[in-house]
Design an enzyme around this catalytic site. Sequence first.
Site, PDB file in Angstrom:
ATOM      1  N   ASP A  13       0.814  -1.221   0.000  1.00  0.00           N
ATOM      2  CA  ASP A  13       0.000   0.000   0.000  1.00  0.00           C
ATOM      3  C   ASP A  13       0.845   1.268   0.000  1.00  0.00           C
ATOM      4  OD1 ASP A  13      -2.252  -1.712   0.253  1.00  0.00           O
ATOM      5  OD2 ASP A  13      -1.859  -1.824   2.405  1.00  0.00           O
ATOM      6  N   LYS A  16       2.021   2.171  -5.275  1.00  0.00           N
ATOM      7  CA  LYS A  16       2.695   1.714  -6.488  1.00  0.00           C
ATOM      8  C   LYS A  16       1.840   1.957  -7.731  1.00  0.00           C
ATOM      9  CE  LYS A  16       3.017  -2.429  -4.699  1.00  0.00           C
ATOM     10  NZ  LYS A  16       2.677  -2.154  -3.311  1.00  0.00           N
ATOM     11  N   GLY A  40      -4.376  -4.300  -4.324  1.00  0.00           N
ATOM     12  CA  GLY A  40      -5.321  -3.263  -4.746  1.00  0.00           C
ATOM     13  C   GLY A  40      -4.520  -2.054  -5.184  1.00  0.00           C
ATOM     14  N   HIS A  41      -4.379  -1.861  -6.499  1.00  0.00           N
ATOM     15  CA  HIS A  41      -3.570  -0.749  -7.003  1.00  0.00           C
ATOM     16  C   HIS A  41      -4.498   0.384  -7.433  1.00  0.00           C
ATOM     17  CE1 HIS A  41      -0.089  -3.769  -7.842  1.00  0.00           C
ATOM     18  NE2 HIS A  41      -0.221  -3.449  -6.571  1.00  0.00           N
ATOM     19  N   GLN A 224       1.924  -6.006  -3.266  1.00  0.00           N
ATOM     20  CA  GLN A 224       2.248  -6.026  -1.827  1.00  0.00           C
ATOM     21  C   GLN A 224       3.577  -5.288  -1.576  1.00  0.00           C
ATOM     22  OE1 GLN A 224       1.266  -9.466  -3.114  1.00  0.00           O
ATOM     23  NE2 GLN A 224      -0.738  -8.598  -2.832  1.00  0.00           N
TER      24      GLN A 224
HETATM   25  P1  IMP Z   1      -2.742 -12.769   1.852  1.00  0.00           P
HETATM   26  O1  IMP Z   1      -1.813 -12.195   0.850  1.00  0.00           O
HETATM   27  O2  IMP Z   1      -4.181 -12.515   1.565  1.00  0.00           O
HETATM   28  O3  IMP Z   1      -2.436 -14.200   2.141  1.00  0.00           O
HETATM   29  O4  IMP Z   1      -2.487 -11.995   3.265  1.00  0.00           O
HETATM   30  C1  IMP Z   1      -1.252 -12.130   3.978  1.00  0.00           C
HETATM   31  C2  IMP Z   1      -0.859 -10.793   4.607  1.00  0.00           C
HETATM   32  O5  IMP Z   1      -0.502  -9.883   3.566  1.00  0.00           O
HETATM   33  C3  IMP Z   1      -1.970 -10.114   5.388  1.00  0.00           C
HETATM   34  O6  IMP Z   1      -1.403  -9.413   6.463  1.00  0.00           O
HETATM   35  C4  IMP Z   1      -2.551  -9.125   4.397  1.00  0.00           C
HETATM   36  O7  IMP Z   1      -3.176  -8.034   5.020  1.00  0.00           O
HETATM   37  C5  IMP Z   1      -1.282  -8.709   3.670  1.00  0.00           C
HETATM   38  N1  IMP Z   1      -1.550  -8.235   2.308  1.00  0.00           N
HETATM   39  C6  IMP Z   1      -1.882  -8.964   1.233  1.00  0.00           C
HETATM   40  N2  IMP Z   1      -2.035  -8.174   0.149  1.00  0.00           N
HETATM   41  C7  IMP Z   1      -1.779  -6.927   0.563  1.00  0.00           C
HETATM   42  C8  IMP Z   1      -1.738  -5.665  -0.116  1.00  0.00           C
HETATM   43  O8  IMP Z   1      -1.962  -5.549  -1.316  1.00  0.00           O
HETATM   44  N3  IMP Z   1      -1.423  -4.596   0.655  1.00  0.00           N
HETATM   45  C9  IMP Z   1      -1.121  -4.704   1.978  1.00  0.00           C
HETATM   46  N4  IMP Z   1      -1.143  -5.850   2.636  1.00  0.00           N
HETATM   47  C10 IMP Z   1      -1.454  -6.953   1.934  1.00  0.00           C
END
Ligand code: IMP
Length: 441
Positions: A13, A16, A40-41, A224
């Site tokens: 977040d 990007k 989520g971009h 991420q």
């Molecule tokens: P997962 O990717 O859904 O398995 O989540 C694993 C961890 O990564 C959790 O703490 C999510 O909140 C975090 N996470 C996954 N995608 C994002 C993102 O796009 N932005 C911020 N945190 C993320």
Amino acid sequence: MPVTIVIGSQWGDEGKGKIVDMLSDKIDIVARYQGGANAGHTICFDDKTFVLHLVPSGIFHKGVTCVIGNGVVIDPVALMEEVRTIRELGFEVDGRLLISHNAHLIMPYHKRIEEAIERARDDGAIGTTGRGIGPAYVDKFARTGIRVVDLLDRDVLRKKLTISIEQKNTVLQSVYGAEKLDVDAIIDEYVEFDKIIDPFVTDTTEFLCRSHAEGKRILAEGAQGSLLDVDFGTYPYVTSSHPTAGGCCTGLGLPPTAVDSVIGIVKAYSTRVGNGPFPTELSDGVGKHLASVGHEFGATTGRPRRCGWIDLVALNYASMINGFTELCITKLDVLSGLSEIKVCTGYRYNGKLSRRFPSEAETLTSVEPVYESFEGWSEDISDVKRVADLPATAVTYLRFLSEYLNVPINTVSTGPKRVETIVSASEGIGAVFSNSTNTVG
Ligand code: IMP
């Protein structure tokens, strides 16, 4: 022509989407290399805001080809929804979106298994996005996954899905006491995707390597952030892929020698969504300021993000493992109005000062951040177009970040819109702050 990687340097977040969208003016191909619809971009233009979860952020630039690489796990339902929205907005997708035949698919059972695992973890839950990412990567590495190429042969798909769903049902029922999945309903839904997805599917590795050899400019887009990397992040509170620079090569099939630059996107403060250690987290009025002024809610799940001061110990680590060649600082405007700004430059652990980032969650939970303090500024900086017009205290802050990390800052974002950006050179990216050239002040 070189390949440039754009990476989140913190816990995701960082903004990007906006930067990739901006850079897309000057490149031919944007390729996503890992993660899935957990990302989520957010992109703002024409006074509208768009959130992309799977399709690379370059899709809103007509001359850009977008690639979803083999390292991504694709939820076909989410992908088709996104493609529909992009078309409705008037942007062409056919011939501009290429999907790797080797990418793995997220199936409904991945979400169900994730839900059951998170529930069973109770207090130790990761706080995932619930998009089935972890279980899909588990299947990939257990060599039981379903890939995009499997969609193209209905008989093979039916056979593989039947075996897979029956196995998952056993686990769901006997281990987690969860309800069984309806094998036929899932098969009926997924066999329909072959028609829709077929025109986009290709050997993207061959396409990317050929394009690279032809001199096309390629931007590899990470999702991420570095501190969520399954190997280098704050394990187990991480995502299940490699958002770091190394993930680009395995997630696209481009050789490491093709990569020329690595842009680290750094938010001017820190945020984290989900559980896990976060040494500089703030629960006071400053934390609330960052959350409300920065609109810190997850673009995918809407969950409130945890907020805190910037952490240079963590960023130095991210810079070390990614080899950043330049930085882009985002959301500097969110700090406006704070009389004091703190920067974490060390951790106190067991009575000793350390500048090492202990990525193991247990240690990181126990460290106490050590701060340096900077004077803030009150001016609205969203219209500032040149570093010279920033408040002197903001310049001091940026210079400190660049010097500590020993990486030039070439771009500063001061708002969500494309125009709310300070880029030093007229020809795109040049150094705003550089230790070697010291272009400012
Ligand atoms: P997962 O990717 O859904 O398995 O989540 C694993 C961890 O990564 C959790 O703490 C999510 O909140 C975090 N996470 C996954 N995608 C994002 C993102 O796009 N932005 C911020 N945190 C993320």
